[in-house]
Design an enzyme around this catalytic site. Structure first.
Site, PDB file in Angstrom:
ATOM      1  N   LYS A  30       0.823  -1.202   0.000  1.00 36.53           N
ATOM      2  CA  LYS A  30       0.000   0.000   0.000  1.00 36.53           C
ATOM      3  C   LYS A  30       0.862   1.259   0.000  1.00 36.53           C
ATOM      4  O   LYS A  30       0.665   2.153  -0.813  1.00 36.53           O
ATOM      5  CB  LYS A  30      -0.934  -0.008   1.213  1.00 36.53           C
ATOM      6  CG  LYS A  30      -1.942   1.112   1.223  1.00 36.53           C
ATOM      7  CD  LYS A  30      -1.436   2.317   1.957  1.00 36.53           C
ATOM      8  CE  LYS A  30      -2.463   3.439   1.932  1.00 36.53           C
ATOM      9  NZ  LYS A  30      -1.979   4.596   2.703  1.00 36.53           N
TER      10      LYS A  30
ATOM     11  N   ASP B  55      -6.553   1.867   0.578  1.00 36.30           N
ATOM     12  CA  ASP B  55      -6.677   1.976   2.028  1.00 36.30           C
ATOM     13  C   ASP B  55      -8.111   1.619   2.414  1.00 36.30           C
ATOM     14  O   ASP B  55      -8.884   1.166   1.577  1.00 36.30           O
ATOM     15  CB  ASP B  55      -6.321   3.392   2.495  1.00 36.30           C
ATOM     16  CG  ASP B  55      -7.284   4.420   1.923  1.00 36.30           C
ATOM     17  OD1 ASP B  55      -8.298   4.028   1.334  1.00 36.30           O
ATOM     18  OD2 ASP B  55      -7.025   5.612   2.060  1.00 36.30           O
TER      19      ASP B  55
END
Length: 219
Positions: free
Chosen positions: A120, A138
DNA sequence: AACTCGGGGCA
DNA sequence: TGCCCAGAGTT
């Protein structure tokens, strides 16, 4: 959701927030990287509060490495997981100095090899700092992807691939900001404010609230 | 794939 | 109080 609808969706978000910018405060790629590492399971607001003093005292990898784990910890004790994060950031800075001459690398493999950096965070840095065709997923973007059908998936990787497949390449970078801000303020986890959403016509969410709740002040 | 880490913000 | 937060690392 079709690619055409996805493009319309993102365009609608863009027109709703023409000046949308990141809620995280950073002045360069190094500060972006550290900010996102510290952001894991923490709110942007609490991260900004913590990094203000940290970046003032240590604006680059060298000074932050010299600050050390204990020194970093004293600035970030107001956010969750601060022990592990202080350890990772100290190590991360040493790795930047040793492996990359104090610069933030631009490729996924090098980024993910850094302490505290997973897929991420690597995607954020590549998207925001280097304009790569990546999307970072997210909790906000995961929620929007599933709620709206923009990019459904049980795993973050499925959502990520759906986003990259449907959103036009030249919109990936701004879409990242627009989606996160949309998730933060409109398409919220609890009590989404669908009446403020410019994209309800494409949304599959069954419990849309299309009218605002009655307010106490009758304006 | 599931689990653990962990403190602050907010209703 | 309970839910949620710009996840990563390990099992």
């Amino acid at each position: 959701m079709s690619k055409a609808a996805a493009k319309a969706f993102i365009t609608a978000l863009a027109e709703a927030n023409p000046d949308a910018e990141s809620e995280l405060i950073f002045r360069n790629t190094f500060e972006l990287l550290v900010s996102v590492v510290l952001s894991a399971q923490a709110t942007d607001k609490s991260v900004n509060k913590a990094t203000k003093g940290l970046f003032e005292h240590a604006p680059d990898p060298k000074s932050m490495a010299e600050l050390g784990e204990a020194g970093i910890a004293q600035y970030i004790k107001t956010i969750g997981l601060w022990r592990a994060k202080a350890h990772n950031v100290a190590l991360l800075c040493e790795q930047l100095l040793e492996r990359h001459a104090g610069e933030v690398p631009a490729d996924r493999k090098s980024l993910e090899a850094l302490a505290g950096v997973g897929r991420k965070t690597a995607n954020v840095v590549m998207n925001v700092a280097f304009g790569a065709d990546t999307m970072a997923v997210d909790t906000h973007i995961f929620r929007i992807g599933n709620r709206t059908g923009l990019a459904p998936g049980k795993t973050t990787r499925q959502v990520e691939d759906g986003l990259v497949a449907r959103i036009p390449k030249d919109m990936l970078r701004p879409a990242h900001h627009w989606l996160i801000l949309h998730g933060r303020y409109v398409c919220k986890a609890r009590a989404p404010e669908c009446w403020r959403c410019p994209a309800t016509q494409w949304c599959l969410y069954p419990d849309k609230r299309l009218t605002p709740p009655r307010t106490k002040e009758a304006a």
